[in-house]
Motif scaffolding. Structure first.
Motif, PDB file in Angstrom:
ATOM      1  N   ARG A  96      52.124 -27.035  39.692  1.00 51.19           N
ATOM      2  CA  ARG A  96      51.917 -27.905  38.527  1.00 51.19           C
ATOM      3  C   ARG A  96      53.122 -28.829  38.356  1.00 51.19           C
ATOM      4  NH1 ARG A  96      49.081 -26.658  33.090  1.00 51.19           N
ATOM      5  NH2 ARG A  96      50.167 -27.925  31.538  1.00 51.19           N
ATOM      6  N   TRP A  97      52.894 -30.119  38.507  1.00 49.78           N
ATOM      7  CA  TRP A  97      53.928 -31.132  38.277  1.00 49.78           C
ATOM      8  C   TRP A  97      53.512 -31.941  37.044  1.00 49.78           C
ATOM      9  CZ3 TRP A  97      57.562 -33.313  42.336  1.00 49.78           C
ATOM     10  CH2 TRP A  97      57.825 -32.361  43.329  1.00 49.78           C
ATOM     11  N   GLY A  98      54.430 -32.076  36.084  1.00 53.68           N
ATOM     12  CA  GLY A  98      54.120 -32.792  34.860  1.00 53.68           C
ATOM     13  C   GLY A  98      54.546 -34.247  34.916  1.00 53.68           C
ATOM     14  N   GLN A  99      54.022 -35.033  33.981  1.00 46.36           N
ATOM     15  CA  GLN A  99      54.364 -36.451  33.925  1.00 46.36           C
ATOM     16  C   GLN A  99      55.568 -36.733  33.034  1.00 46.36           C
ATOM     17  OE1 GLN A  99      52.006 -34.926  32.177  1.00 46.36           O
ATOM     18  NE2 GLN A  99      50.878 -36.283  30.774  1.00 46.36           N
ATOM     19  N   MET A 100      56.050 -35.697  32.330  1.00 46.40           N
ATOM     20  CA  MET A 100      57.207 -35.869  31.446  1.00 46.40           C
ATOM     21  C   MET A 100      58.304 -34.909  31.891  1.00 46.40           C
ATOM     22  SD  MET A 100      58.430 -37.390  28.696  1.00 46.40           S
ATOM     23  CE  MET A 100      56.989 -37.981  27.796  1.00 46.40           C
ATOM     24  N   ALA A 151      52.843 -18.727  35.257  1.00 47.95           N
ATOM     25  CA  ALA A 151      52.434 -20.120  35.358  1.00 47.95           C
ATOM     26  C   ALA A 151      52.079 -20.705  33.998  1.00 47.95           C
ATOM     27  CB  ALA A 151      51.244 -20.246  36.314  1.00 47.95           C
ATOM     28  N   GLU A 152      51.574 -19.872  33.090  1.00 49.02           N
ATOM     29  CA  GLU A 152      51.272 -20.340  31.733  1.00 49.02           C
ATOM     30  C   GLU A 152      52.448 -20.141  30.797  1.00 49.02           C
ATOM     31  OE1 GLU A 152      48.152 -19.610  28.004  1.00 49.02           O
ATOM     32  OE2 GLU A 152      47.809 -18.607  29.930  1.00 49.02           O
ATOM     33  N   GLN A 153      53.047 -18.948  30.795  1.00 47.06           N
ATOM     34  CA  GLN A 153      54.056 -18.639  29.782  1.00 47.06           C
ATOM     35  C   GLN A 153      55.325 -19.462  29.963  1.00 47.06           C
ATOM     36  OE1 GLN A 153      54.662 -14.470  28.966  1.00 47.06           O
ATOM     37  NE2 GLN A 153      52.476 -14.015  28.959  1.00 47.06           N
ATOM     38  N   VAL A 154      55.742 -19.680  31.209  1.00 48.11           N
ATOM     39  CA  VAL A 154      56.913 -20.536  31.438  1.00 48.11           C
ATOM     40  C   VAL A 154      56.587 -21.978  31.090  1.00 48.11           C
ATOM     41  CG1 VAL A 154      58.530 -21.404  33.176  1.00 48.11           C
ATOM     42  CG2 VAL A 154      57.896 -18.976  33.165  1.00 48.11           C
ATOM     43  N   GLU A 155      55.411 -22.444  31.491  1.00 48.54           N
ATOM     44  CA  GLU A 155      55.024 -23.826  31.202  1.00 48.54           C
ATOM     45  C   GLU A 155      54.944 -24.087  29.704  1.00 48.54           C
ATOM     46  OE1 GLU A 155      53.636 -27.829  31.868  1.00 48.54           O
ATOM     47  OE2 GLU A 155      54.837 -26.388  33.014  1.00 48.54           O
ATOM     48  N   ASN A 192      66.861 -25.272  37.210  1.00 51.53           N
ATOM     49  CA  ASN A 192      65.499 -25.788  37.337  1.00 51.53           C
ATOM     50  C   ASN A 192      64.509 -24.722  36.896  1.00 51.53           C
ATOM     51  OD1 ASN A 192      63.075 -26.952  37.938  1.00 51.53           O
ATOM     52  ND2 ASN A 192      63.441 -27.176  40.130  1.00 51.53           N
ATOM     53  N   THR A 193      63.903 -24.935  35.730  1.00 49.09           N
ATOM     54  CA  THR A 193      62.912 -24.002  35.192  1.00 49.09           C
ATOM     55  C   THR A 193      61.480 -24.500  35.380  1.00 49.09           C
ATOM     56  OG1 THR A 193      62.957 -24.987  32.973  1.00 49.09           O
ATOM     57  CG2 THR A 193      64.584 -23.265  33.446  1.00 49.09           C
ATOM     58  N   SER A 194      61.290 -25.569  36.143  1.00 49.12           N
ATOM     59  CA  SER A 194      59.953 -26.143  36.331  1.00 49.12           C
ATOM     60  C   SER A 194      59.047 -25.182  37.086  1.00 49.12           C
ATOM     61  CB  SER A 194      60.047 -27.457  37.111  1.00 49.12           C
ATOM     62  OG  SER A 194      60.854 -28.404  36.436  1.00 49.12           O
ATOM     63  N   ASN A 195      57.744 -25.307  36.839  1.00 43.09           N
ATOM     64  CA  ASN A 195      56.761 -24.501  37.579  1.00 43.09           C
ATOM     65  C   ASN A 195      56.747 -24.847  39.058  1.00 43.09           C
ATOM     66  OD1 ASN A 195      56.000 -23.586  35.011  1.00 43.09           O
ATOM     67  ND2 ASN A 195      53.829 -23.511  35.579  1.00 43.09           N
ATOM     68  N   TRP A 211      56.705 -31.425  32.118  1.00 43.14           N
ATOM     69  CA  TRP A 211      55.604 -31.030  31.247  1.00 43.14           C
ATOM     70  C   TRP A 211      54.368 -31.839  31.607  1.00 43.14           C
ATOM     71  CZ3 TRP A 211      56.691 -27.601  27.061  1.00 43.14           C
ATOM     72  CH2 TRP A 211      58.058 -27.312  26.891  1.00 43.14           C
ATOM     73  N   ARG A 212      53.259 -31.131  31.803  1.00 38.37           N
ATOM     74  CA  ARG A 212      51.993 -31.842  31.978  1.00 38.37           C
ATOM     75  C   ARG A 212      51.271 -31.811  30.643  1.00 38.37           C
ATOM     76  NH1 ARG A 212      48.828 -30.103  36.952  1.00 38.37           N
ATOM     77  NH2 ARG A 212      47.602 -28.672  35.664  1.00 38.37           N
ATOM     78  N   LEU A 213      51.066 -32.995  30.105  1.00 35.79           N
ATOM     79  CA  LEU A 213      50.482 -33.137  28.775  1.00 35.79           C
ATOM     80  C   LEU A 213      49.069 -33.696  28.877  1.00 35.79           C
ATOM     81  CD1 LEU A 213      53.571 -34.778  27.030  1.00 35.79           C
ATOM     82  CD2 LEU A 213      53.016 -32.343  27.201  1.00 35.79           C
ATOM     83  N   SER A 214      48.232 -33.263  27.981  1.00 39.74           N
ATOM     84  CA  SER A 214      46.884 -33.823  27.904  1.00 39.74           C
ATOM     85  C   SER A 214      46.911 -35.070  27.017  1.00 39.74           C
ATOM     86  CB  SER A 214      45.893 -32.784  27.396  1.00 39.74           C
ATOM     87  OG  SER A 214      46.391 -32.087  26.297  1.00 39.74           O
ATOM     88  N   SER A 215      45.765 -35.683  26.829  1.00 42.47           N
ATOM     89  CA  SER A 215      45.710 -36.975  26.134  1.00 42.47           C
ATOM     90  C   SER A 215      46.168 -36.898  24.689  1.00 42.47           C
ATOM     91  CB  SER A 215      44.281 -37.537  26.191  1.00 42.47           C
ATOM     92  OG  SER A 215      43.359 -36.619  25.621  1.00 42.47           O
TER      93      SER A 215
END
Length: 499
Positions: free
Chosen positions: A244-248, A189-193, A273-276, A221-225
């Motif tokens: 985990r769904w990202g905004q990008m 969940a971390e290493q692929v992301e 599809n390599t998304s989490n 990708w879920r990005l922080s501020s």
């Protein structure tokens, strides 16, 4: 759970004899467009052909027929190696340019996200030396590749995790041509992301005359501020939802991917599809792509794209002809899985038209029909649900047990089984089995005629899906949800295939 059968010792021999006979009568791969699933029952040998061995008697003729239909679909053994292709992979933290050109801190193979596309031809041996300079242990799992069990990359099951500063050599001869990918199976969940994934393409032994062969790697990708990867992994929110769904969303690391082509070109486009957790349903608009492979394996015949989805781990190979009069036109590829459609990428046709290659699309007419499979009893049931507890506060379970408390499923090699996935939760679960392919035969109790194999199938909330499979690759294999947060919190178990 164990399936008992007194013929355990002879079943692999019987299946091997079936395979020899089937391959002698007709190969697995065919270029006959529009072909329908078939089997070799009742087919006469060619004049002068050697007499084929006869498989041993079977205690269940109906099951024997299902097993025999698979014998021509794909091989038990890898072809003899004609050469060795060597690759070096270096896994390490780094910085890469993604999205709109900004620099993002990632973990990457060879300093790039996605990682490199490793390309070999069917019959070539793959040798990959992985050097890890990550701050965590890691491995590589070869998703969808029927590798020797020791090469599957699962820590504690097939190998020890590779420590920081350590290395490991993966070596195998792929059994199947197709589109596959690779990623860690430690803290996925971390290493692929963070960016650790790449594509392995096994080309057919004979080159197919497409104008071009392209790969699109889909990720979000879920990005922080601050524009960096959000360092909060496996959160309660992720676990209570569909991961985990990202905004990008990116294609090949680009948020505005454009493929420029010539009018008239015929393209093989490989989607991975390599998304989490995110699922995609691509819409190609006025283009008319045909699906020629699902999860790396050729379909029985080219199929329309309508209705196909890409859950995490899934792959689709598309055959696309760019209209000869399309010069100057752009074709937006839209994702329609969510209530808010958005553009995934664009294909733009420029220049003078070129000759369109004319050939029958690749297919596998030996994908079994498995008529009557829906009438067979269920051999194994996996109930999917969640419970409170565990390191993250929520545990996702299979049959009420998280990984570590799991019950190993024992399957006999060469024996057809009906496996039921029963989703008692309201969430999505793309279920992936290592080392095996299967075929969906029923959905919510209704028969399904799917002319293709899968290694990952998506279950919606409260849905039940039955699959048929003949496990012919022996060893200890993982079965898990490919929403990586769900797997990390326990939705994994082990399947052991024995002789």
């Amino acid at each position: 759970m164990t399936l008992e059968n007194p013929e355990r010792a002879s079943r692999r021999t019987a299946f091997s004899l079936l395979l020899v006979a089937s391959l002698a009568l007709g190969g697995c791969r065919s270029n006959s467009e529009g072909a329908t699933p078939s089997n070799d029952e009742g087919r006469a040998a060619a004049p002068g052909a050697p007499e084929q061995p006869v498989a041993e008697p079977h205690d269940d003729p109906a099951r024997f027929r299902l097993e025999s239909e698979l014998a021509a679909a794909y091989p038990t053994d890898a072809p003899p190696a004609t050469a060795t292709r060597e690759f070096e992979l270096h896994a390490a933290p780094g910085t890469t340019q993604l999205f709109d050109g900004r620099l993002v801190d990632v973990w990457a193979y060879n300093g790039q996200v996605p990682g490199p596309v490793l390309r070999v031809r069917l019959g070539e041996e793959v040798l990959v030396r992985l050097q890890s300079d990550l701050p965590q242990p890691t491995t590589i799992h070869w998703h969808g590749v029927r590798v020797p069990n020791a090469m599957d990359g699962v820590p504690g099951v097939t190998q020890d995790p590779i420590p920081p500063g350590g290395s490991f050599t993966y070596r195998f001869v792929p059994k199947d041509a197709g589109t596959f990918w690779f990623h860690p199976h430690v803290r996925g969940a971390e290493q692929v992301e963070r960016g650790l994934y790449g594509v392995l393409i096994v080309d057919d032994a004979e080159t197919l005359p497409y104008s071009r062969d392209e790969v699109w790697v889909l990720d979000d990708w879920r990005l922080s501020s601050d524009g960096q990867v959000d360092p909060r992994f496996v959160t309660r929110h992720d676990l209570a939802h569909d991961g985990r769904w990202g905004q990008m969303v990116t294609v090949n690391g680009d948020a505005a991917q454009q493929l420029t082509v010539r009018p008239g070109e015929r393209i093989r486009l490989r989607l991975v599809n390599t998304s989490n957790g995110r699922v995609y349903r691509p819409d190609f608009g006025s283009l008319e792509p045909r699906v020629i492979a699902v999860d790396g394996m050729y379909t029985a015949r080219p199929l329309p794209l309508d209705g196909f989805e890409l859950a995490p781990g899934n792959r689709l190979d598309l055959d696309i002809v760019i209209p000869a009069d399309g010069s100057g036109r752009s074709y937006a590829i839209t994702d329609r899985f969510t209530r808010r459609p958005f553009t995934l990428a664009t294909i733009r046709a420029d220049g003078d038209p070129v000759f369109t290659p004319t050939f029958e699309a690749p297919s596998n007419p030996n994908v079994p029909g498995w008529d009557g499979a829906g009438e067979r009893p269920v051999d194994v049931t996996y109930v999917l649900n969640a419970r409170r507890g565990g390191e993250h506060g929520i545990q996702w379970t299979i049959n009420g047990r998280p990984w570590g408390e799991h019950e190993v499923t024992e399957l006999e090699g060469g024996r057809w089984v009906r496996v039921r996935f029963q989703n008692d939760s309201a969430r999505l679960h793309p279920m992936h089995i290592h080392g095996q392919f299967f075929k969906v035969i029923a959905r919510n109790g209704q028969p399904v005629d799917a002319p293709y194999f899968r290694d990952t199938v998506l279950l919606r909330g409260r849905e039940t899906i039955d699959v048929g499979m003949v496990p012919i690759d022996w060893g200890r294999w993982m079965m898990h949800c490919h929403i990586l947060e769900h797997a990390e919190s326990g939705m994994m178990t082990e399947v052991r295939v024995g002789e």
